[in-house]
Design a protein around this motif. Structure first.
Motif, PDB file in Angstrom:
ATOM      1  N   ALA A 298       8.173   4.044  -0.176  1.00  0.00           N
ATOM      2  CA  ALA A 298       8.291   3.512  -1.535  1.00  0.00           C
ATOM      3  C   ALA A 298       8.047   2.001  -1.567  1.00  0.00           C
ATOM      4  O   ALA A 298       7.381   1.480  -2.471  1.00  0.00           O
ATOM      5  CB  ALA A 298       9.671   3.843  -2.098  1.00  0.00           C
ATOM      6  N   PHE A 299       8.576   1.277  -0.570  1.00  0.00           N
ATOM      7  CA  PHE A 299       8.336  -0.186  -0.515  1.00  0.00           C
ATOM      8  C   PHE A 299       6.830  -0.473  -0.506  1.00  0.00           C
ATOM      9  O   PHE A 299       6.322  -1.296  -1.279  1.00  0.00           O
ATOM     10  CB  PHE A 299       8.912  -0.799   0.773  1.00  0.00           C
ATOM     11  CG  PHE A 299      10.407  -0.810   0.890  1.00  0.00           C
ATOM     12  CD1 PHE A 299      11.212  -0.780  -0.237  1.00  0.00           C
ATOM     13  CD2 PHE A 299      11.015  -0.863   2.139  1.00  0.00           C
ATOM     14  CE1 PHE A 299      12.594  -0.792  -0.117  1.00  0.00           C
ATOM     15  CE2 PHE A 299      12.389  -0.883   2.269  1.00  0.00           C
ATOM     16  CZ  PHE A 299      13.183  -0.838   1.137  1.00  0.00           C
ATOM     17  N   PHE A 300       6.153   0.206   0.399  1.00  0.00           N
ATOM     18  CA  PHE A 300       4.738  -0.129   0.603  1.00  0.00           C
ATOM     19  C   PHE A 300       3.859   0.439  -0.507  1.00  0.00           C
ATOM     20  O   PHE A 300       2.806  -0.120  -0.810  1.00  0.00           O
ATOM     21  CB  PHE A 300       4.285   0.345   1.989  1.00  0.00           C
ATOM     22  CG  PHE A 300       4.851  -0.513   3.084  1.00  0.00           C
ATOM     23  CD1 PHE A 300       4.267  -1.727   3.405  1.00  0.00           C
ATOM     24  CD2 PHE A 300       5.998  -0.142   3.769  1.00  0.00           C
ATOM     25  CE1 PHE A 300       4.804  -2.541   4.398  1.00  0.00           C
ATOM     26  CE2 PHE A 300       6.543  -0.941   4.757  1.00  0.00           C
ATOM     27  CZ  PHE A 300       5.942  -2.150   5.071  1.00  0.00           C
TER      28      PHE A 300
ATOM     29  N   THR B  24       8.763  -4.734  -5.351  1.00  0.00           N
ATOM     30  CA  THR B  24       8.482  -4.030  -4.090  1.00  0.00           C
ATOM     31  C   THR B  24       9.751  -3.516  -3.417  1.00  0.00           C
ATOM     32  O   THR B  24       9.682  -2.607  -2.590  1.00  0.00           O
ATOM     33  CB  THR B  24       7.719  -4.931  -3.089  1.00  0.00           C
ATOM     34  OG1 THR B  24       8.505  -6.079  -2.807  1.00  0.00           O
ATOM     35  CG2 THR B  24       6.383  -5.350  -3.632  1.00  0.00           C
TER      36      THR B  24
ATOM     37  N   PRO C 170       9.831   6.685   7.107  1.00  0.00           N
ATOM     38  CA  PRO C 170      10.960   7.004   6.204  1.00  0.00           C
ATOM     39  C   PRO C 170      10.571   6.857   4.728  1.00  0.00           C
ATOM     40  O   PRO C 170       9.776   5.985   4.377  1.00  0.00           O
ATOM     41  CB  PRO C 170      12.011   5.968   6.601  1.00  0.00           C
ATOM     42  CG  PRO C 170      11.689   5.614   8.013  1.00  0.00           C
ATOM     43  CD  PRO C 170      10.207   5.715   8.132  1.00  0.00           C
ATOM     44  N   HIS C 171      11.153   7.709   3.906  1.00  0.00           N
ATOM     45  CA  HIS C 171      10.776   7.743   2.480  1.00  0.00           C
ATOM     46  C   HIS C 171      10.932   6.402   1.798  1.00  0.00           C
ATOM     47  O   HIS C 171      10.111   6.012   0.966  1.00  0.00           O
ATOM     48  CB  HIS C 171      11.629   8.792   1.747  1.00  0.00           C
ATOM     49  CG  HIS C 171      11.182  10.177   2.031  1.00  0.00           C
ATOM     50  ND1 HIS C 171      11.767  11.292   1.478  1.00  0.00           N
ATOM     51  CD2 HIS C 171      10.192  10.640   2.816  1.00  0.00           C
ATOM     52  CE1 HIS C 171      11.161  12.369   1.916  1.00  0.00           C
ATOM     53  NE2 HIS C 171      10.211  12.014   2.727  1.00  0.00           N
ATOM     54  N   MET C 172      12.021   5.722   2.130  1.00  0.00           N
ATOM     55  CA  MET C 172      12.253   4.456   1.435  1.00  0.00           C
ATOM     56  C   MET C 172      11.169   3.433   1.781  1.00  0.00           C
ATOM     57  O   MET C 172      10.690   2.703   0.919  1.00  0.00           O
ATOM     58  CB  MET C 172      13.631   3.888   1.805  1.00  0.00           C
ATOM     59  CG  MET C 172      14.025   2.737   0.910  1.00  0.00           C
ATOM     60  SD  MET C 172      15.629   2.055   1.331  1.00  0.00           S
ATOM     61  CE  MET C 172      16.720   3.324   0.768  1.00  0.00           C
ATOM     62  N   ALA C 173      10.745   3.443   3.046  1.00  0.00           N
ATOM     63  CA  ALA C 173       9.675   2.536   3.435  1.00  0.00           C
ATOM     64  C   ALA C 173       8.369   2.903   2.722  1.00  0.00           C
ATOM     65  O   ALA C 173       7.604   2.030   2.309  1.00  0.00           O
ATOM     66  CB  ALA C 173       9.481   2.567   4.947  1.00  0.00           C
TER      67      ALA C 173
ATOM     68  N   VAL D  68       1.391  -0.561   5.706  1.00  0.00           N
ATOM     69  CA  VAL D  68       1.872   0.799   5.995  1.00  0.00           C
ATOM     70  C   VAL D  68       1.183   1.840   5.112  1.00  0.00           C
ATOM     71  O   VAL D  68       1.232   3.026   5.406  1.00  0.00           O
ATOM     72  CB  VAL D  68       3.408   0.827   5.873  1.00  0.00           C
ATOM     73  CG1 VAL D  68       3.941   2.245   5.913  1.00  0.00           C
ATOM     74  CG2 VAL D  68       4.030   0.041   7.034  1.00  0.00           C
TER      75      VAL D  68
ATOM     76  N   SER E 278      17.212   8.978   0.584  1.00  0.00           N
ATOM     77  CA  SER E 278      17.293   9.322   2.000  1.00  0.00           C
ATOM     78  C   SER E 278      16.283   8.528   2.799  1.00  0.00           C
ATOM     79  O   SER E 278      15.412   7.876   2.250  1.00  0.00           O
ATOM     80  CB  SER E 278      17.016  10.819   2.188  1.00  0.00           C
ATOM     81  OG  SER E 278      15.652  11.077   1.938  1.00  0.00           O
ATOM     82  N   CYS E 279      16.437   8.639   4.129  1.00  0.00           N
ATOM     83  CA  CYS E 279      15.436   8.020   5.006  1.00  0.00           C
ATOM     84  C   CYS E 279      14.213   8.913   5.040  1.00  0.00           C
ATOM     85  O   CYS E 279      13.212   8.601   5.561  1.00  0.00           O
ATOM     86  CB  CYS E 279      15.994   7.839   6.401  1.00  0.00           C
ATOM     87  SG  CYS E 279      17.132   6.445   6.475  1.00  0.00           S
TER      88      CYS E 279
ATOM     89  N   PHE F 224      11.236  -9.224   2.075  1.00  0.00           N
ATOM     90  CA  PHE F 224      10.561  -7.946   2.340  1.00  0.00           C
ATOM     91  C   PHE F 224      10.785  -7.554   3.807  1.00  0.00           C
ATOM     92  O   PHE F 224      11.128  -6.406   4.113  1.00  0.00           O
ATOM     93  CB  PHE F 224       9.069  -8.079   2.031  1.00  0.00           C
ATOM     94  CG  PHE F 224       8.331  -6.763   1.969  1.00  0.00           C
ATOM     95  CD1 PHE F 224       8.469  -5.930   0.871  1.00  0.00           C
ATOM     96  CD2 PHE F 224       7.504  -6.367   3.005  1.00  0.00           C
ATOM     97  CE1 PHE F 224       7.793  -4.716   0.807  1.00  0.00           C
ATOM     98  CE2 PHE F 224       6.815  -5.163   2.951  1.00  0.00           C
ATOM     99  CZ  PHE F 224       6.962  -4.333   1.849  1.00  0.00           C
TER     100      PHE F 224
ATOM    101  N   HIS G 152      16.465  -1.605   6.700  1.00  0.00           N
ATOM    102  CA  HIS G 152      16.311  -0.178   6.432  1.00  0.00           C
ATOM    103  C   HIS G 152      15.895   0.554   7.711  1.00  0.00           C
ATOM    104  O   HIS G 152      16.356   1.655   7.992  1.00  0.00           O
ATOM    105  CB  HIS G 152      15.302   0.012   5.287  1.00  0.00           C
ATOM    106  CG  HIS G 152      14.218   0.995   5.554  1.00  0.00           C
ATOM    107  ND1 HIS G 152      13.109   0.643   6.290  1.00  0.00           N
ATOM    108  CD2 HIS G 152      14.065   2.291   5.214  1.00  0.00           C
ATOM    109  CE1 HIS G 152      12.329   1.699   6.389  1.00  0.00           C
ATOM    110  NE2 HIS G 152      12.875   2.705   5.745  1.00  0.00           N
TER     111      HIS G 152
ATOM    112  N   ALA H  80      15.582   5.448  -3.839  1.00  0.00           N
ATOM    113  CA  ALA H  80      15.415   6.401  -2.744  1.00  0.00           C
ATOM    114  C   ALA H  80      16.769   6.857  -2.228  1.00  0.00           C
ATOM    115  O   ALA H  80      17.679   6.052  -2.048  1.00  0.00           O
ATOM    116  CB  ALA H  80      14.606   5.764  -1.625  1.00  0.00           C
TER     117      ALA H  80
ATOM    118  N   PRO I 222      12.928   0.170  -4.657  1.00  0.00           N
ATOM    119  CA  PRO I 222      13.277   1.495  -4.125  1.00  0.00           C
ATOM    120  C   PRO I 222      14.650   1.565  -3.453  1.00  0.00           C
ATOM    121  O   PRO I 222      15.172   2.665  -3.261  1.00  0.00           O
ATOM    122  CB  PRO I 222      12.153   1.769  -3.118  1.00  0.00           C
ATOM    123  CG  PRO I 222      10.976   1.032  -3.653  1.00  0.00           C
ATOM    124  CD  PRO I 222      11.563  -0.216  -4.235  1.00  0.00           C
TER     125      PRO I 222
ATOM    126  N   TYR J 150      13.109  -4.443   4.900  1.00  0.00           N
ATOM    127  CA  TYR J 150      12.386  -3.414   5.650  1.00  0.00           C
ATOM    128  C   TYR J 150      13.017  -3.249   7.039  1.00  0.00           C
ATOM    129  O   TYR J 150      13.221  -2.115   7.512  1.00  0.00           O
ATOM    130  CB  TYR J 150      10.910  -3.811   5.755  1.00  0.00           C
ATOM    131  CG  TYR J 150      10.065  -2.863   6.577  1.00  0.00           C
ATOM    132  CD1 TYR J 150      10.025  -1.498   6.284  1.00  0.00           C
ATOM    133  CD2 TYR J 150       9.294  -3.334   7.639  1.00  0.00           C
ATOM    134  CE1 TYR J 150       9.240  -0.636   7.038  1.00  0.00           C
ATOM    135  CE2 TYR J 150       8.508  -2.476   8.392  1.00  0.00           C
ATOM    136  CZ  TYR J 150       8.483  -1.129   8.094  1.00  0.00           C
ATOM    137  OH  TYR J 150       7.709  -0.280   8.836  1.00  0.00           O
TER     138      TYR J 150
END
Lengths: 847, 100
Positions: free
Chosen positions: A342-344, B90, A337-340, A328, B99-100, B18, B25, B97, B93, B22
């Protein structure tokens, strides 16, 4: 003679394996006998029928180098266009085609085939065996690669090459915005070429796990093999998403199935996800073999064992997995989305750790040893300089706010060239100069190679270091003119000038190789005094590699005595006294010899089969879909003939590999190489299935499109239909299992009948599905049904093949024929059908 | 083969966690229109999944024998550590974090 760094357990292993030495023979007689059996056919026919890994590995690499040259010429056209702000050298249409083809050629027709070629050529030599596990598959892969590449090049010559960038983003590459066959050339051509990648991945995996010299434990094998094992596993898991995406996009373009059409429930981001699920691991797929070459060459150049063998293996393990969690970061600007994000972002930063472990291990090795500045070492130093810079800009791009600023600018172009040329091209040049004596048997002509190196280094950094600045000043990728940005002019002109310098350097490098091959003096054996098995053979390396195969005794020693031992037949399975191509199959862990595999000889079948597939591809390109469907009939028939070729027609008596040690031949042993290969193939098949499930989940959860009309798939009748389908396939799996255990033809007959019932049920279900052009989810349901149907069809074919073997008397209690393979395939088909049915039923119910 | 399977267990577990977090989420964020904050239930679900993953990694680490020192024979142990560290790093967050 395993890896210089590995702990020396080999002597103990030799005793544990108890493989006595064969009596010594006359080396010349053994050589003549083995050379005759393993030789290619004479003359031009030999060019078409060769299946030897030495011939095909070199052919892969030579062809890849030709494509590299073509891609390089295209890059010069790009640089000529960008040298001035309003370049009139190319019009926009041709410029788009050229930059698309430059990227596509370099990735799909140069880098991947080059690493495949290196692995195919080198692995059997390094592991102490005589060929890859499936020589005809090697040949098939080569011809598919060549034909696919030629289709793409021909399209370029006729002005209908792909023009949407090497990652073919939708909707730009969809039928509405990209009419004509340009995008189809990419989708079909690349998928055709990727047959070779999957073929290589399967056989590399099996060769490493099942064909190592007896006593060469997995934990002690050369690091190059670890790297190639990681690469091949990544290819098995990484290429299927690309193939899935390409199939979906081609279905959309050809039949209007709207996977990526927002108006009908599709999403262009699905393409991006599928592409980058392949695309990012691809970077590591390219880097790992190069790192394997570095880990082999650096210790030899520094006269010391490598530092941190175990840490490097752990780093490979980490890289293989983590690289699948980064895709990503190529999509940070699309509204994830912001959280995703951050994950990537975190995963993208984390992947630098295993990369750094390797860098420090190599630096530590150089620090510990006594580096000698031979030509390969020049290119290794070029690698360090370039790749580390590319890695650091990669960490910059992993940080989301910076990525948003630099996305799609020349900065990214600079970064990827630092990574790919630094991480692949420099190591490959080091590898070429290191292994050229083994390829040609000649010594290089001194002087030109060093000059070529310096010209390349200066040219490369002059081109691409400057490009970072151009990108930071805002220049986007892929524009052909920039009349309103005078601040970019001198930067672009500088890049263009140095780009031509770099090209001159590569031409000098190629000339150096040609001079070595044609004018070099005869080289002595093992010129680098390397501790690995690849140098324990005559120069240039013969097709059969070793007159007798290394065993624990040879692995525990180093130097010329090992070479002489093997040449005189003191190793295992000496010569080719039965007139057939034989090698040892060993266990996965400690490499205990299990049986003798008899490999097929020279054959035109791979060429004919790949030509048949090429006809299918061309008919698809021409939009002649009914004819394309018909073209699959000869493909299926040839695959049947291929399977017939696996049946031994000679004496299956046990073979004495060492005094008093007799092993069965593969037709009377389990698991065979073919069974291991099928397991590897099913990993790729499972990844393909998972990609389709991901697509279905993505469109169901993420797509902000209007819901599809209520699907008929959720009715009672279709539920029953699915139950019949899954039940029939489950019964077929049970029948296959029983057939494999009891060798009774009745079970095989029953399995065939259940498969036919499943196909009938599936055909009825397919007619109940909604129109696949109406909505993306309907289209995906149809694709899932097609996936199950194709697998059931293949399972039916395998059952019929086994029935034919019964009829011919080729199956008995000790010789299971095709039954083990059919059993595995049938079980996979039943499980995927069950998952597909449950997912489709649930998904249809909620849509 | 068991050695190989143990070596792959840690990173495989990371891959599963993961994908799971993911996907979770994605499903949660699909239900929230616009850039609104995550509800307490959604956050608990995500943090719970992450915690479950870490617990599974710790259990794996406890199960995998420590042997082989710095050689490749220690790969199962190294794999378990790689998986644990990757899951912690990983997926952290989910704590940060908003918000979406």
């Amino acid at each position: 003679m395993t890896d210089a760094t590995a702990p020396d357990h080999s002597l103990a292993e030799a005793e544990a394996l108890a493989l006595p030495a064969n009596p010594r023979q006359r080396a010349l007689s053994l050589h003549r006998e083995a050379a005759r059996v393993w030789a290619n056919d004479p003359g031009f026919r030999g060019q078409l029928t060769a299946v030897s890994h030495t011939t095909l590995g070199l052919r892969f690499m030579a062809t890849a180098f030709v494509f590299f040259a073509i891609g390089g010429i295209l890059s010069m056209l790009i640089r000529a266009q960008l040298a001035t702000p309003q370049g009139a050298f190319l019009d926009t249409e041709h410029y788009n085609q050229i930059f698309t083809m430059h990227g596509s050629i370099m990735m799909f027709l140069f880098a991947i085939p080059m690493l495949e070629g290196l692995g195919i050529w080198l692995l059997p030599k390094l592991l102490g065996t005589r060929d890859m596990a499936f020589p005809r598959l090697t040949s098939l892969g080569y011809w598919c690669y060549l034909f696919g590449g030629l289709i793409m090049l021909t399209a370029l010559l006729f002005g209908v090459a792909p023009r949407d960038g090497w990652f073919m983003y939708t909707p730009l590459s969809g039928a509405a915005h990209s009419p004509g066959i340009n995008a189809d050339v990419w989708l079909l051509g690349v998928t055709f070429v990727e047959i070779s990648a999957l073929a290589a991945a399967v056989e590399i995996t099996v060769t490493i796990l099942r064909q190592r010299a007896p006593g060469m434990k997995l934990t002690e094998m050369p690091l190059f093999a670890w790297y190639m094992l990681g690469t091949s596993v990544m290819m098995l898991a990484g290429f299927p998403p690309l193939i899935a995406g390409s199939v979906l996009l081609e279905l959309e373009r050809a039949f209007d199935w709207p996977f990526f059409d927002v108006a009908r429930g599709g999403d262009p981001l699905l393409w991006q996800h599928l592409f980058w699920l392949f695309g990012h691991p691809e970077v590591y797929i390219i880097f790992l073999p190069a790192a394997g070459a570095l880990s082999t060459i650096i210790p030899v150049m520094c006269r010391t064992p490598i530092l941190g063998y175990g840490a490097i293996v752990a780093a490979i393990l980490g890289l293989v997995f983590l690289s699948f969690g980064l895709w990503v970061h190529h999509m940070f600007t699309v509204g994830i989305p912001h959280m995703a994000l951050a994950f990537f972002s975190a995963a993208s930063v984390l992947v630098a750790v295993p990369t750094a472990v390797q860098i420090f291990a190599w630096i530590g090795t150089m620090w510990k040893g006594r580096p000698e500045l031979h030509l390969p070492m020049y290119h290794i130093l070029g690698f360090f300089l370039t790749f580390v810079m590319g890695g650091l800009t990669g960490v910059m791009l992993a940080i989301v706010p910076f990525n948003w600023q630099a996305h799609d600018t020349a900065f990214v172009t600079a970064h990827l060239h630092y990574v790919l040329i630094g991480g692949f091209v420099f190591p490959m040049m080091a590898a070429a100069t290191y292994w050229m004596p083994l390829i040609t048997g000649r010594r290089r002509v001194k002087g030109l190679g060093e000059a070529a190196f310096w010209v390349i280094v200066v040219g490369f950094h002059g081109t691409f270091f400057i490009m970072h600045l151009t990108g930071l000043m805002g220049m986007p990728r892929r524009i052909d003119v920039y009349p309103d940005n005078p601040e970019w002019i001198w930067l672009n002109l500088t890049s263009s000038v140095f780009g031509f310098v770099m090209t001159i350097g590569f031409a000098m490098f190629a000339l150096d190789l040609v001079m070595q091959a044609t004018l070099g003096k005869r080289e002595a054996r093992d010129p680098w005094r390397a501790p690995t098995l690849d140098w324990a053979m005559p120069l240039p390396s013969p097709n059969y590699n070793f007159a007798s195969l290394p065993g624990p005794t040879q692995l525990s020693r180093t130097g010329s005595e090992v070479t002489m031992d093997l040449a005189r037949g003191a190793g295992l399975l000496p010569g080719a006294p039965r007139g057939r191509r034989e090698l040892l199959v060993t266990s996965v862990g400690v490499a205990r010899p299990l049986h003798v595999a008899v490999l097929p000889g020279n054959s035109a079948l791979p060429l004919v089969l790949s030509a048949s597939i090429a006809i299918f591809v061309l008919l698809m390109l021409g939009g002649l879909y009914p004819l394309a469907g018909a073209a699959l009939i000869p493909v299926a028939a040839l695959i049947w003939v291929w399977g017939r070729g696996l049946v031994l027609d000679s004496d299956p008596a046990p073979v004495e590999i060492a005094p008093g040690v007799r092993l069965p031949v593969h037709s009377r042993a389990r698991p065979t190489l073919a069974q291991s290969g099928l397991h590897a193939l099913l990993v790729a098949d499972g990844a393909l299935f998972a990609s389709l499930l991901f697509g279905l989940a993505f469109l169901s959860v993420v797509t902000p499109a209007p819901a599809a009309a209520p699907a008929t798939a959720a009715t009672l009748a279709t539920g029953l239909g699915m139950a019949v389908l899954v039940g029939a396939l489950a019964l077929a799996a049970i029948a296959a299992h029983r057939a494999e255990r009891t060798i009774a033809p009745g079970w095989t007959l029953a399995g065939s009948a259940f498969n036919l019932l499943a196909l009938v049920a599936l055909a009825w279900l397919a007619m109940q599905l909604d129109d696949p052009t109406a909505h993306a989810r309907d289209a995906l349901r149809a694709v899932m049904a097609g996936f199950v149907g194709l697998h059931a069809l293949v399972a039916t074919g395998m059952a019929f093949f086994a029935l034919d073997q019964y009829r011919r008397g080729e199956i008995d209690a000790a010789m299971p024929g095709a039954l083990p393979a059919w059993q595995v395939w049938q079980a996979f088909t039943a499980v995927t059908a069950l998952i597909a049915a449950v997912v489709l039923f649930v998904q249809a119910g909620v849509s | 083969m068991r050695w190989l399977a143990l070596s792959l267990a840690g990173p495989m577990l990371w891959a599963v966690m993961f994908s799971l977090v993911y996907g979770l989420h994605g499903a949660i964020c699909a239900e929230i229109p616009g850039p609104e904050g995550l509800g307490i239930g959604a956050r608990l679900l995500l943090v719970g999944a992450w915690g479950l993953g870490i617990a599974a990694h710790l259990a794996l680490l406890w199960r995998v024998p420590a042997q082989g020192g710095m050689t490749a024979q220690a790969l199962p142990r190294a794999g378990a550590w790689i998986g644990l560290f990757a899951t912690v790093f990983t997926l952290f967050p989910v704590l940060m974090a908003t918000s979406c």
